[in-house]
Design an enzyme around this catalytic site. Structure first.
Site, short mmCIF file in Angstrom:
data_model
loop_
_atom_site.label_atom_id
_atom_site.label_comp_id
_atom_site.label_asym_id
_atom_site.label_seq_id
_atom_site.Cartn_x
_atom_site.Cartn_y
_atom_site.Cartn_z
N VAL A 173 -52.44 -14.71 -21.55
CA VAL A 173 -51.93 -14.04 -22.74
C VAL A 173 -50.98 -14.96 -23.50
O VAL A 173 -50.06 -15.53 -22.91
CB VAL A 173 -51.22 -12.73 -22.37
CG1 VAL A 173 -50.67 -12.05 -23.61
CG2 VAL A 173 -52.17 -11.78 -21.63
N LYS A 187 -55.04 -12.02 -25.70
CA LYS A 187 -55.60 -12.25 -24.37
C LYS A 187 -56.85 -13.11 -24.51
O LYS A 187 -57.80 -12.74 -25.21
CB LYS A 187 -55.95 -10.90 -23.73
CG LYS A 187 -56.43 -10.99 -22.30
CD LYS A 187 -56.60 -9.58 -21.73
CE LYS A 187 -57.10 -9.62 -20.30
NZ LYS A 187 -57.23 -8.25 -19.74
N ASP A 324 -56.39 -0.41 -11.78
CA ASP A 324 -55.71 -1.67 -11.43
C ASP A 324 -54.23 -1.60 -11.80
O ASP A 324 -53.71 -2.48 -12.50
CB ASP A 324 -56.39 -2.84 -12.16
CG ASP A 324 -56.13 -4.17 -11.46
OD1 ASP A 324 -55.68 -4.16 -10.31
OD2 ASP A 324 -56.38 -5.22 -12.08
#
Length: 540
Positions: A173, A187, A324
């Site tokens: 990033v 990103k 996640d």
């Protein structure tokens, strides 16, 4: 004999690796539209394949050779095993860093498997896989920009910081500023990752399958299946962008009471592609940075409560879950609309990052999973068995499934006391968990093979959330389980009402709600008493 098997495993892997690499390279280069890039890939992939095969054989041989002849359960065997675990964990760590991409993703996942692998692996992977990922050079970043948007970053943005502020397994990033002055986070996928990922996935599958053939107790094929399904989606950043939008829409639709407390960065669609994602820049605190959090007036226990509420709503009500939620993907900032109170405290807002890995739970799976967690919270042994079986654990492994979900032994799961699932984070707790993991390794492997992949990802999500709560509270809390019990029960009541609108159903739901309120009230009283007892013990 075992050592000869190990050498045969290593030799077979090396021969297959060489054959696959050489055979595929010539045909691929000859038919490619970009021979130079393809040549580079074809020379790199065999090295990665052989490196993985040799590392796997090396680790396996180290265990057999070092522990050869040492009696099971002896102090000497345990001492040597600890050293082999450490050596092997560092070898695996080195392989992940050298190969990058999918290997780092694999290392991150292993770092969450406290119930399956030794603590030496868990700690090694956790300490390195989140914040020390390889970084692509600025030239490589420019290469991705040219392919995706036709220009270099300095032309597309008025400002672009060449050094990334963060790097992960699949991307990094950068901070930039648009021509209209908006600060953004960009990103950028690591170069050629899409191409190497397919080969790496095949490599990992080959290694795992071959090792399983020689060592049947080593069965991680379920992990290979999960990578095969999830990785292509994670490599498409447009899917990630759509997931972030859907996530916030779900909170607006199903959980309006949390809509201001949960946020995801806005996407700049005109500056985003499958390999580039431009988002609103969020100035937040990483969720495990308790010191900075307190300085901003944010209380860690309020953040823990918000995290528990957010993911309980996702799992039990939305059926669309961010899978996640490790520390690097969760930020906290003061709620923009809030002000400091008399004590200088502010309400928190949870920022969800990295929306690449989501799973949808169908109605039956979602309601069965909610019913199981309700049973776990209220220590309803018959319901635990019933819904564990419905989710695929089987009548022989439901006790083990309950233990993996809660990270507690069965005697604690079945204990009706209000704080029966609380883990204080003591070394004795961790030692007990590791003992069970070693003792029931074959059964755990069999359970993970049986469970649907969506439930495996729920396990991963639970592991991540448990780690986050441990960082915030130095253990778990009764309040966390109170929230899970409340939201899972509410979800079941809503599910009943959605299936039938009859008077009988309405009456049954009303009774369920009354009973739920009584049970939750009892749990809340127990929570207050536990907190009072702690306060008195601290004062003494």
């Amino acid at each position: 004999m075992a050592r000869r098997s190990l050498w045969r495993a290593g030799a077979k892997l090396a021969v297959i690796a060489s054959t696959l690499g050489a055979g595929a390279a010539a045909a691929t280069i000859a038919t490619s539209d970009d021979p130079a890039t393809t040549l580079k890939l074809c020379t790199a992939i065999p090295h990665r394949l052989i490196r993985g095969a040799v590392t796997a054989a090396n680790i396996a041989f180290d265990y057999e050779y070092s522990l050869w002849g040492l009696p099971e359960g002896s102090d000497e065997r345990e001492r040597i095993k600890h050293k082999v675990h450490l050596r092997s964990a560092h070898k695996l760590q080195e392989l992940c860093f050298k190969n990058g991409g999918i290997y780092i993703k694999l290392g991150q996942h292993l770092g969450q498997l406290e119930y399956l692998i030794p603590q030496e692996y868990v700690q090694t992977m956790r300490d390195s896989m989140l914040n020390k990922c390889p970084v692509s050079s600025y030239d490589q970043v420019c290469e991705v920009f040219k392919k995706e948007l036709g220009e270099t970053p300095d032309k597309i943005f008025s400002e672009f910081e060449p050094v990334p502020i963060a790097s992960a397994s699949l991307a990094q990033v950068h901070v930039a500023r648009t021509h209209d002055g908006q600060k953004v986070a960009v990103k950028v996928q690591h170069t050629h990752l899409t191409d190497t990922a397919a080969a790496d996935r095949a490599t990992v599958e080959l290694i795992v399958n071959t090792l399983h053939r020689f060592f049947p107790s080593f069965d991680y094929r379920w992990l290979v299946d999960e990578i095969r399904e999830s990785l292509p989606k994670e490599l498409d950043f447009l899917i990630e962008a759509k997931n972030s939008v859907k996530c916030l829409e779900n909170f607006l639709k199903f959980s309006p009471h949390l809509v201001n407390c949960v946020y995801a960065p806005k996407v700049y669609w005109g500056l985003s592609t499958s390999k580039l994602l431009t988002m609103e820049f969020i100035d937040g605190v990483q969720i495990n940075d308790v010191k900075t959090m307190r300085r901003l007036g944010i209380q860690p226990h309020e953040v823990s409560t918000l995290v528990s509420q957010t993911f309980a709503e996702m799992m039990f009500k939305h059926g669309f879950v961010h899978c996640d939620p490790h520390a690097a993907n969760l930020l906290v900032r003061p709620l923009p609309s809030s002000r400091r109170n008399i004590l200088g405290k502010r309400k928190p807002q949870l920022i969800l990052l990295d929306h690449g890995l989501y799973r949808e739970l169908d109605f039956n799976t979602r309601t069965n999973y909610a019913a199981l967690w309700k049973a776990l919270i209220f220590a309803d042994v018959n319901a635990i068995k019933k819904y564990s079986v419905k989710l695929g654990a089987g009548e022989d492994l439901y006790v083990l499934f309950a233990g993996i979900l809660t990270m507690r032994p069965w005697k604690r799961v079945a204990d009706p006391s209000a704080d029966h699932l609380v883990i204080q984070g003591h070394d004795s707790d961790r030692s007990e968990l590791q003992m069970y993991a070693a003792q029931y390794f074959p059964q755990i492997s069999e359970l993970l093979r049986r469970l649907p992949r969506v439930i495996l990802l729920m396990l991963k999500t639970n592991d991540c959330l448990r780690s986050v709560n441990n960082a915030l509270l130095q253990g778990s809390s009764v309040e966390t389980f109170y929230i899970i019990g409340k939201v899972s029960s509410e979800a079941l009541i809503e599910a009943k009402m959605s299936q039938s609108k009859s008077f009988l159903t309405w009456f049954c739901v009303l009774l369920d709600e009354i009973l739920l309120e009584i049970r939750l009230w009892g749990m809340q009283v127990a929570l207050w008493l536990i907190q009072l007892r702690k306060a008195l013990s601290w004062s003494n």
